[in-house]
Design an enzyme around this catalytic site. Structure first.
Site, PDB file in Angstrom:
ATOM      1  N   LYS A   1       1.829  -5.219  -0.497  1.00 50.41           N
ATOM      2  CA  LYS A   1       0.398  -5.438  -0.305  1.00 50.41           C
ATOM      3  C   LYS A   1      -0.185  -6.214  -1.474  1.00 50.41           C
ATOM      4  CE  LYS A   1      -2.947  -2.115  -0.737  1.00 50.41           C
ATOM      5  NZ  LYS A   1      -4.173  -2.643  -1.347  1.00 50.41           N
TER       6      LYS A   1
ATOM      7  N   THR B   1     -16.977 -17.875   9.335  1.00 53.13           N
ATOM      8  CA  THR B   1     -16.380 -17.837   7.993  1.00 53.13           C
ATOM      9  C   THR B   1     -15.112 -16.993   7.993  1.00 53.13           C
ATOM     10  OG1 THR B   1     -18.546 -18.148   6.993  1.00 53.13           O
ATOM     11  CG2 THR B   1     -16.845 -17.226   5.576  1.00 53.13           C
TER      12      THR B   1
ATOM     13  N   ASP C   1      -0.470  -3.445  -7.088  1.00 55.70           N
ATOM     14  CA  ASP C   1      -1.713  -3.327  -7.855  1.00 55.70           C
ATOM     15  C   ASP C   1      -1.448  -3.628  -9.321  1.00 55.70           C
ATOM     16  OD1 ASP C   1      -3.299  -2.756  -5.669  1.00 55.70           O
ATOM     17  OD2 ASP C   1      -2.869  -0.615  -5.758  1.00 55.70           O
TER      18      ASP C   1
ATOM     19  N   ASP D   1     -17.716 -11.156   6.875  1.00 53.94           N
ATOM     20  CA  ASP D   1     -18.704 -12.234   6.742  1.00 53.94           C
ATOM     21  C   ASP D   1     -19.115 -12.632   8.156  1.00 53.94           C
ATOM     22  OD1 ASP D   1     -20.131 -14.571   5.742  1.00 53.94           O
ATOM     23  OD2 ASP D   1     -18.838 -14.473   3.976  1.00 53.94           O
ATOM     24  N   ILE D   2     -19.813 -13.740   8.297  1.00 59.46           N
ATOM     25  CA  ILE D   2     -20.174 -14.180   9.651  1.00 59.46           C
ATOM     26  C   ILE D   2     -18.891 -14.616  10.367  1.00 59.46           C
ATOM     27  CG2 ILE D   2     -22.532 -14.835   9.042  1.00 59.46           C
ATOM     28  CD1 ILE D   2     -21.564 -17.779   8.997  1.00 59.46           C
TER      29      ILE D   2
ATOM     30  N   GLY E   1       1.167   2.947  -3.781  1.00 55.62           N
ATOM     31  CA  GLY E   1       1.007   2.152  -4.990  1.00 55.62           C
ATOM     32  C   GLY E   1       1.639   2.824  -6.182  1.00 55.62           C
ATOM     33  N   ARG E   2       0.802   3.552  -6.935  1.00 60.06           N
ATOM     34  CA  ARG E   2       1.251   4.116  -8.215  1.00 60.06           C
ATOM     35  C   ARG E   2       2.505   4.972  -8.166  1.00 60.06           C
ATOM     36  NH1 ARG E   2      -4.873   5.592  -9.340  1.00 60.06           N
ATOM     37  NH2 ARG E   2      -4.702   5.589  -7.072  1.00 60.06           N
TER      38      ARG E   2
ATOM     39  N   ARG F   1       1.281  10.530  -1.320  1.00 58.32           N
ATOM     40  CA  ARG F   1       1.832  11.078  -2.558  1.00 58.32           C
ATOM     41  C   ARG F   1       3.043  11.946  -2.233  1.00 58.32           C
ATOM     42  NH1 ARG F   1      -0.688   7.703  -4.152  1.00 58.32           N
ATOM     43  NH2 ARG F   1      -2.308   7.612  -5.728  1.00 58.32           N
TER      44      ARG F   1
ATOM     45  N   ASP G   1      -4.441  -7.879   1.743  1.00 60.17           N
ATOM     46  CA  ASP G   1      -5.529  -6.905   1.893  1.00 60.17           C
ATOM     47  C   ASP G   1      -6.792  -7.434   1.230  1.00 60.17           C
ATOM     48  OD1 ASP G   1      -6.924  -4.555   2.393  1.00 60.17           O
ATOM     49  OD2 ASP G   1      -6.078  -3.510   0.660  1.00 60.17           O
ATOM     50  N   LEU G   2      -7.430  -8.419   1.875  1.00 61.70           N
ATOM     51  CA  LEU G   2      -8.651  -9.009   1.299  1.00 61.70           C
ATOM     52  C   LEU G   2      -9.900  -8.531   2.030  1.00 61.70           C
ATOM     53  CD1 LEU G   2      -7.389 -12.645   0.524  1.00 61.70           C
ATOM     54  CD2 LEU G   2      -7.423 -10.630  -0.958  1.00 61.70           C
ATOM     55  N   LYS G   3      -9.734  -7.705   3.037  1.00 57.73           N
ATOM     56  CA  LYS G   3     -10.857  -7.047   3.742  1.00 57.73           C
ATOM     57  C   LYS G   3     -11.979  -8.036   4.065  1.00 57.73           C
ATOM     58  CE  LYS G   3      -9.954  -2.548   1.560  1.00 57.73           C
ATOM     59  NZ  LYS G   3      -8.876  -2.879   0.620  1.00 57.73           N
ATOM     60  N   PHE G   4     -11.647  -9.050   4.867  1.00 58.68           N
ATOM     61  CA  PHE G   4     -12.643 -10.080   5.190  1.00 58.68           C
ATOM     62  C   PHE G   4     -13.855  -9.470   5.896  1.00 58.68           C
ATOM     63  CE2 PHE G   4      -8.600 -12.716   5.542  1.00 58.68           C
ATOM     64  CZ  PHE G   4      -8.747 -13.288   4.288  1.00 58.68           C
TER      65      PHE G   4
ATOM     66  N   GLN H   1      -7.122   9.406  -5.905  1.00 57.47           N
ATOM     67  CA  GLN H   1      -7.183   9.573  -4.451  1.00 57.47           C
ATOM     68  C   GLN H   1      -7.697  10.968  -4.128  1.00 57.47           C
ATOM     69  OE1 GLN H   1      -6.972   7.364  -2.305  1.00 57.47           O
ATOM     70  NE2 GLN H   1      -5.392   5.849  -2.709  1.00 57.47           N
TER      71      GLN H   1
ATOM     72  N   THR I   1     -12.030   5.248   2.120  1.00 55.37           N
ATOM     73  CA  THR I   1     -11.807   6.665   1.770  1.00 55.37           C
ATOM     74  C   THR I   1     -12.555   7.043   0.485  1.00 55.37           C
ATOM     75  OG1 THR I   1      -9.720   5.935   0.827  1.00 55.37           O
ATOM     76  CG2 THR I   1      -9.606   7.042   2.929  1.00 55.37           C
TER      77      THR I   1
HETATM   78  O1  C5P Z   1      -1.760   3.880  -6.100  1.00 58.78           O
HETATM   79  P1  C5P Z   1      -2.113   4.294  -4.709  1.00 58.78           P
HETATM   80  O2  C5P Z   1      -0.922   4.775  -3.895  1.00 58.78           O
HETATM   81  O3  C5P Z   1      -3.284   5.267  -4.656  1.00 58.78           O
HETATM   82  O4  C5P Z   1      -2.600   2.923  -4.012  1.00 58.78           O
HETATM   83  C1  C5P Z   1      -3.133   2.871  -2.733  1.00 58.78           C
HETATM   84  C2  C5P Z   1      -3.504   1.475  -2.370  1.00 58.78           C
HETATM   85  O5  C5P Z   1      -4.168   1.488  -1.103  1.00 58.78           O
HETATM   86  C3  C5P Z   1      -4.450   0.792  -3.345  1.00 58.78           C
HETATM   87  O6  C5P Z   1      -4.111  -0.591  -3.356  1.00 58.78           O
HETATM   88  C4  C5P Z   1      -5.806   1.000  -2.729  1.00 58.78           C
HETATM   89  O7  C5P Z   1      -6.708  -0.015  -3.067  1.00 58.78           O
HETATM   90  C5  C5P Z   1      -5.469   0.931  -1.237  1.00 58.78           C
HETATM   91  N1  C5P Z   1      -6.423   1.591  -0.349  1.00 58.78           N
HETATM   92  C6  C5P Z   1      -6.763   2.933  -0.473  1.00 58.78           C
HETATM   93  N2  C5P Z   1      -7.683   3.490   0.387  1.00 58.78           N
HETATM   94  C7  C5P Z   1      -8.241   2.753   1.347  1.00 58.78           C
HETATM   95  C8  C5P Z   1      -7.874   1.405   1.501  1.00 58.78           C
HETATM   96  C9  C5P Z   1      -6.957   0.850   0.612  1.00 58.78           C
HETATM   97  O8  C5P Z   1      -6.245   3.634  -1.328  1.00 58.78           O
HETATM   98  N3  C5P Z   1      -9.083   3.313   2.205  1.00 58.78           N
END
Ligand code: C5P
Length: 240
Positions: free
Chosen positions: A35, A71, A13, A67-68, A217-218, A188, A62-65, A197, A126
């Protein structure tokens, strides 16, 4: 004890390709996947993804497609051609859309002579609460009921699994079997900042719930030493 040790996916991210490359170089030997989400992809594009693959990263696109069917099938073909190992689409797009995506991924991988990427469906984000869905779902339905219904549609359409919270993971595994993949964000390590979160779990709890892939992520990318943070998570998982 968990049946299988979950793999760790680091969420890249960040805004710039250079930052993503630096994280991949430092972490590629320590974690399992990286990711790439819509922010980084929109800024830096397919060539950046190819660069990360060349650097040895396995990529979860992770582009979460959504559409129809035609596509989404085209988008999945393009992502498969890029060589990514896993990608997301939205289960709200319906069974026909997901089936078209699954067929296209198989066909595109076969014609390129590569392994078919894993396709996982996003159920209910979420970030959405029950109140956000008021009027859209039956009065007596809970978010977990909707997530289960959507996960069932994903399985019926031939997807490999879903993205879900740790709290929904045991019931999804129970209903759809151990081989139906569950990818869980909101991880976490004990003592880490929760940030924005809402429903979080430690790596150990996620593993015990049956999660196959933990998205982090973080807690890794903002750590003083991302490598040490990643290694601590891998250690916690290997001790289970
Ligand atoms: O920094 P953190 O650990 O919260 O990052 C979680 C990653 O997972 C982020 O890229 C966030 O967009 C992604 N994500 C999420 N919850 C979802 C789907 C994806 O936190 N339901």
């Amino acid at each position: 004890m968990a049946d299988r040790t979950p793999e760790v996916i680091v969420a890249l991210d960040v805004e710039k390709g250079d930052q993503a490359r630096e994280l991949v170089e430092g972490l590629v030997s320590a974690v399992d996947f990286f990711k790439v989400g819509s922010r980084l992809f929109t800024a830096e594009g397919p060539s950046m993804v190819k660069g990360l693959l060349t650097a040895g990263a396995r990529i979860f696109l992770d582009l979460k497609f959504h559409d129809i069917p035609a596509t989404v099938a085209g988008s999945v073909r393009a992502a498969t051609g890029l060589g990514v190992q896993m990608m997301t689409l939205h289960t709200w797009g319906g069974v026909d859309m997901m089936r078209a995506a699954a067929d296209e991924a198989a066909g595109a991988a076969a014609s390129a002579g590569i392994e078919r990427p894993l396709l996982v469906g996003v159920t209910v984000l979420t970030s959405l609460s029950r109140g956000d869905l008021e009027g859209l779902i039956p009065r007596d339905a809970e978010i977990s009921d909707i997530a289960l219904q959507l996960a069932g549609n994903a399985k019926e359409a031939g997807l490999d699994g879903v993205v879900a919270s740790v709290h929904e993971t045991p019931i999804i595994k129970q209903r759809f079997g151990p081989d139906f993949i569950v990818v869980t964000p909101g991880i976490r390590p004990s003592g880490a900042e929760v940030g924005d979160q809402k429903r979080v779990a430690t790596p150990r709890v996620a593993a015990e719930a049956g999660s196959d892939y933990l998205v982090v992520g973080r807690p890794i990318i903002q750590a003083l030493s991302p490598l040490e943070a990643a290694a601590a998570i891998k250690n916690e998982l290997s001790d289970l």
